[in-house]
Design an enzyme around this catalytic site. Structure first.
Site, PDB file in Angstrom:
ATOM      1  N   LYS A  47       0.872  -1.133  -0.089  1.00  0.00           N
ATOM      2  CA  LYS A  47       0.051  -0.025   0.059  1.00  0.00           C
ATOM      3  C   LYS A  47       0.867   1.266  -0.040  1.00  0.00           C
ATOM      4  O   LYS A  47       0.819   2.244  -0.884  1.00  0.00           O
ATOM      5  CB  LYS A  47      -0.871  -0.203   1.352  1.00  0.00           C
ATOM      6  CG  LYS A  47      -1.778   1.462   1.567  1.00  0.00           C
ATOM      7  CD  LYS A  47      -2.297   1.232   2.997  1.00  0.00           C
ATOM      8  CE  LYS A  47      -2.752   2.618   3.422  1.00  0.00           C
ATOM      9  NZ  LYS A  47      -1.778   3.747   3.837  1.00  0.00           N
ATOM     10  N   ASN A  48       1.971   1.354   0.784  1.00  0.00           N
ATOM     11  CA  ASN A  48       2.557   2.475   1.067  1.00  0.00           C
ATOM     12  C   ASN A  48       3.388   2.900  -0.388  1.00  0.00           C
ATOM     13  O   ASN A  48       3.625   3.789  -0.774  1.00  0.00           O
ATOM     14  CB  ASN A  48       3.331   2.390   2.383  1.00  0.00           C
ATOM     15  CG  ASN A  48       2.651   2.535   3.455  1.00  0.00           C
ATOM     16  OD1 ASN A  48       1.691   2.898   3.611  1.00  0.00           O
ATOM     17  ND2 ASN A  48       3.429   2.120   4.475  1.00  0.00           N
ATOM     18  N   ARG A 124      -4.091  11.412   3.423  1.00  0.00           N
ATOM     19  CA  ARG A 124      -2.857  12.180   3.477  1.00  0.00           C
ATOM     20  C   ARG A 124      -1.871  12.105   2.594  1.00  0.00           C
ATOM     21  O   ARG A 124      -1.360  12.860   2.064  1.00  0.00           O
ATOM     22  CB  ARG A 124      -2.153  12.113   4.753  1.00  0.00           C
ATOM     23  CG  ARG A 124      -2.951  12.683   6.388  1.00  0.00           C
ATOM     24  CD  ARG A 124      -1.876  12.333   7.401  1.00  0.00           C
ATOM     25  NE  ARG A 124      -0.626  12.805   6.918  1.00  0.00           N
ATOM     26  CZ  ARG A 124      -0.303  14.256   7.371  1.00  0.00           C
ATOM     27  NH1 ARG A 124      -1.365  15.044   7.828  1.00  0.00           N
ATOM     28  NH2 ARG A 124       0.783  14.596   6.980  1.00  0.00           N
ATOM     29  N   CYS A 148      -3.953  13.719  12.000  1.00  0.00           N
ATOM     30  CA  CYS A 148      -4.830  12.305  12.137  1.00  0.00           C
ATOM     31  C   CYS A 148      -4.782  11.790  13.146  1.00  0.00           C
ATOM     32  O   CYS A 148      -4.486  12.112  14.355  1.00  0.00           O
ATOM     33  CB  CYS A 148      -4.012  11.700  11.031  1.00  0.00           C
ATOM     34  SG  CYS A 148      -2.390  11.163  11.384  1.00  0.00           S
ATOM     35  N   ARG A 153       1.147  15.148  11.781  1.00  0.00           N
ATOM     36  CA  ARG A 153       2.278  14.827  10.702  1.00  0.00           C
ATOM     37  C   ARG A 153       2.350  16.189   9.917  1.00  0.00           C
ATOM     38  O   ARG A 153       1.773  16.098   8.493  1.00  0.00           O
ATOM     39  CB  ARG A 153       1.841  13.659   9.879  1.00  0.00           C
ATOM     40  CG  ARG A 153       1.950  12.318  10.831  1.00  0.00           C
ATOM     41  CD  ARG A 153       1.935  11.074   9.939  1.00  0.00           C
ATOM     42  NE  ARG A 153       0.326  10.744   9.803  1.00  0.00           N
ATOM     43  CZ  ARG A 153      -0.058   9.604   9.005  1.00  0.00           C
ATOM     44  NH1 ARG A 153       0.940   8.889   8.636  1.00  0.00           N
ATOM     45  NH2 ARG A 153      -1.282   9.338   8.805  1.00  0.00           N
ATOM     46  N   PRO A 154       2.936  17.273  10.202  1.00  0.00           N
ATOM     47  CA  PRO A 154       3.087  18.298   9.474  1.00  0.00           C
ATOM     48  C   PRO A 154       3.816  17.967   8.231  1.00  0.00           C
ATOM     49  O   PRO A 154       4.649  17.137   8.037  1.00  0.00           O
ATOM     50  CB  PRO A 154       3.790  19.248  10.256  1.00  0.00           C
ATOM     51  CG  PRO A 154       4.635  18.479  11.216  1.00  0.00           C
ATOM     52  CD  PRO A 154       3.558  17.253  11.467  1.00  0.00           C
ATOM     53  N   ILE A 155       3.644  19.060   7.246  1.00  0.00           N
ATOM     54  CA  ILE A 155       4.264  18.657   5.876  1.00  0.00           C
ATOM     55  C   ILE A 155       5.472  19.975   5.813  1.00  0.00           C
ATOM     56  O   ILE A 155       5.804  20.018   4.670  1.00  0.00           O
ATOM     57  CB  ILE A 155       3.163  19.013   4.740  1.00  0.00           C
ATOM     58  CG1 ILE A 155       2.549  20.386   4.785  1.00  0.00           C
ATOM     59  CG2 ILE A 155       2.208  17.859   5.027  1.00  0.00           C
ATOM     60  CD1 ILE A 155       1.622  20.647   3.463  1.00  0.00           C
ATOM     61  N   ASP A 156       5.752  20.670   6.644  1.00  0.00           N
ATOM     62  CA  ASP A 156       6.854  21.505   6.786  1.00  0.00           C
ATOM     63  C   ASP A 156       8.064  21.127   6.071  1.00  0.00           C
ATOM     64  O   ASP A 156       8.746  21.969   5.440  1.00  0.00           O
ATOM     65  CB  ASP A 156       7.257  21.983   8.038  1.00  0.00           C
ATOM     66  CG  ASP A 156       7.688  21.181   9.169  1.00  0.00           C
ATOM     67  OD1 ASP A 156       7.252  20.182   9.074  1.00  0.00           O
ATOM     68  OD2 ASP A 156       8.663  21.316  10.121  1.00  0.00           O
ATOM     69  N   LEU A 157       8.570  19.751   6.242  1.00  0.00           N
ATOM     70  CA  LEU A 157       9.640  19.343   5.581  1.00  0.00           C
ATOM     71  C   LEU A 157       9.731  19.306   4.176  1.00  0.00           C
ATOM     72  O   LEU A 157      10.457  19.304   3.476  1.00  0.00           O
ATOM     73  CB  LEU A 157      10.200  18.176   6.142  1.00  0.00           C
ATOM     74  CG  LEU A 157      10.842  18.150   7.920  1.00  0.00           C
ATOM     75  CD1 LEU A 157      11.022  16.934   8.242  1.00  0.00           C
ATOM     76  CD2 LEU A 157      11.720  19.180   7.835  1.00  0.00           C
ATOM     77  N   ASP A 338       4.494   0.962  11.740  1.00  0.00           N
ATOM     78  CA  ASP A 338       3.378   0.342  11.359  1.00  0.00           C
ATOM     79  C   ASP A 338       3.274  -0.859  11.799  1.00  0.00           C
ATOM     80  O   ASP A 338       2.390  -1.870  11.560  1.00  0.00           O
ATOM     81  CB  ASP A 338       3.467   0.425   9.865  1.00  0.00           C
ATOM     82  CG  ASP A 338       3.186   1.631   9.200  1.00  0.00           C
ATOM     83  OD1 ASP A 338       2.439   2.777  10.063  1.00  0.00           O
ATOM     84  OD2 ASP A 338       3.197   1.950   7.927  1.00  0.00           O
ATOM     85  N   ARG A 430      -8.419  -0.014   3.899  1.00  0.00           N
ATOM     86  CA  ARG A 430      -7.438   1.050   3.257  1.00  0.00           C
ATOM     87  C   ARG A 430      -6.209   0.356   3.324  1.00  0.00           C
ATOM     88  O   ARG A 430      -5.359   0.824   2.088  1.00  0.00           O
ATOM     89  CB  ARG A 430      -7.390   2.230   4.169  1.00  0.00           C
ATOM     90  CG  ARG A 430      -8.456   3.048   4.287  1.00  0.00           C
ATOM     91  CD  ARG A 430      -8.333   4.370   5.254  1.00  0.00           C
ATOM     92  NE  ARG A 430      -7.038   4.954   5.115  1.00  0.00           N
ATOM     93  CZ  ARG A 430      -5.820   5.122   5.919  1.00  0.00           C
ATOM     94  NH1 ARG A 430      -6.101   4.536   7.083  1.00  0.00           N
ATOM     95  NH2 ARG A 430      -4.701   5.572   5.665  1.00  0.00           N
TER      96      ARG A 430
END
Length: 452
Positions: A47-48, A124, A148, A153-157, A338, A430
């Site tokens: 999946k990932n 996400r 979530c 899980r910020p997206i700043d990076l 996970d 999912r």
């Protein structure tokens, strides 16, 4: 425009997808436990990895064919998002050796550069269209995903890496707008202060069409990152350092199409390995790749589980006598976050106390109250959980809170006396393809029940 895109696509329509999701939301899984699992269980495409490979179709106007694509709700949702951006998708008949689907994607022309809030908030992984849209179209507008269930899980990076390569980033009204100078991203260097899988993926896809050279240091090394690099190279990208924490990407003017098979799902394989262990059975995990699972397999062996690597996969066997473990999650190649919930479920049957420390996400113990309803003895203090093994688990109605937590409840149900009802199983859909079918084939007494 959207109606035209749906007509052009041969993937499931929006209406069909919405109907499926409504039906799934009413489903629950019933398990009557204490049956040892034995037999051959095929491992699906990851999946990932799939959610990272799909947006690569935006990087070329030629067809990209993905084999071994898992049949999952998230894959369908991502396909729907790509349809809105102008990507046509066609499902082909799978080869006998392919458990999953074969999908051909073609972005002959990008018709939209926006990923809207109503899609990104539900999945996400939608943020992964940011890099390829920026690379191909020179701009992208993507909703901020927010937090979530398992933590922020910020997206700043993601944004800092793209800025280091020359992108102009603006944030307004809950959206990120990224644009490239005329002629494309000039290139640059970025060092991740902490390892980030998603940010590494987005930066890689943006870099392959840059005008100059892009360097990523302290990059994620997960097998899914390697899988992404291999597809990009198959499409004509020039990437050095694959599998290491330093990636050097020499930008190309264009990429071409390719045919590629999605890697086997190491988390699914690890989950079913735990199923064999907790039920005292023996499973051949057909297609699993031991090279991607060293930390998982080492932990299983430490718990007293017999693990044999074969040419066609992995055989996991247990007599049901499990030893306690001390585990801490960390980025690859260490033990994956996970797999934390699944190992916790397995260790409820160990002879002694196990200590689990979660270092990746701050709220990933939501399955603990549900496991305790089934008789587990688990105490949580901050990011550390102490699991004291018990003689027996007892079936009970439980509620799934997220994808991996859902699987932990399935595992507990397989070992519990009586009947377990797992509610809100749309989380499982999912990330686990044909779960009931696979488990039933190896001896589980399991069925899906719908109120609809």
């Amino acid at each position: 425009m959207f109606a035209a895109l749906c007509r052009r696509s041969r993937s499931p329509s929006l209406r069909a997808t919405q109907l499926t999701l409504r039906t799934q939301s009413m489903d629950r899984i019933h398990i009557r436990g204490c049956n040892p699992l034995n037999g051959r269980l095929p491992i699906s495409g990851a999946k990932n990895a799939a959610l990272t490979l799909l947006p690569c179709a935006l990087l070329t106007d030629e067809p990209v064919t993905l084999r071994n694509l898992p049949r999952l709700a998230d894959v369908d949702s991502f396909g729907h998002l790509l349809n809105q951006l102008g990507v046509s998708t066609m499902i082909e008949g799978a080869r006998p050796e392919d458990f999953g689907r074969v999908m051909t994607l073609r972005a002959g022309r990008v018709t939209s550069t926006e990923a809207p809030y109503d899609i990104v908030r539900k999945m996400r992984a939608s943020i992964l269209v940011l890099g390829p849209l920026l690379a191909r179209a020179g701009e992208a507008r993507v909703s901020l995903p927010g937090g979530c269930a398992i933590g922020n899980r910020p997206i700043d990076l993601h944004l800092k890496a793209l800025e280091a390569f020359g992108a102009v980033i603006e944030i307004s009204a809950g959206y990120v707008r990224a644009s490239a100078p005329d002629g494309g991203l000039p290139g640059g260097m970025f060092t991740f202060p902490v390892v980030s899988v998603g940010a590494t993926e987005n930066a890689l896809m943006a870099a392959v069409l840059a005008k100059g050279t892009c360097i990523l240091e302290n990059a994620a090394r997960e097998p899914e990152i390697v899988d992404l690099c291999r597809l990009l190279v198959a499409m004509g990208a020039d990437i050095e350092g694959i599998g290491s924490d330093k990636l050097t990407i020499y930008g190309r003017d264009r990429l071409h199409g390719a045919t590629y098979s999605v890697m086997p799902d190491r988390i699914e394989a690890g989950s079913y390995a735990c199923a064999a262990a907790i039920t005292g059975g023996s499973l051949e995990l057909a297609g699993a790749n031991a090279d991607d699972m060293h930390a998982i397999l080492a932990a299983l062996r430490d718990a007293g589980v017999d693990v044999q690597e074969t040419k066609g996969g992995i055989i996991v066997s247990s007599d049901g006598k499990l030893k306690p473990l001390t585990l801490s999650t960390a980025p690859f190649p260490a033990f994956p976050t996970d797999m934390q919930a699944q190992f916790m479920a397995m260790l409820t049957k160990a002879d002694g106390a196990s200590v689990l420390t979660e270092t990746i996400f701050e709220n990933r113990y939501m399955h603990v109250p549900e496991l305790t309803r089934m008789g587990a003895d688990i105490g949580v203090n901050g990011r550390t959980a102490v699991v004291r093994g018990v003689d027996r688990l007892v079936g009970a109605p439980v509620m799934a809170t997220d994808l991996r937590a859902s699987m932990s409840l399935i595992l507990a149900g397989l070992a519990a006396e009586g009947e377990t009802q797992v509610n809100r199983v749309y989380h499982l859909d999912r990330g686990y393809e044909r779960l009931e079918e696979k488990l039933s084939a190896v001896g589980a007494d399991i069925e899906r029940v719908s109120d609809g």
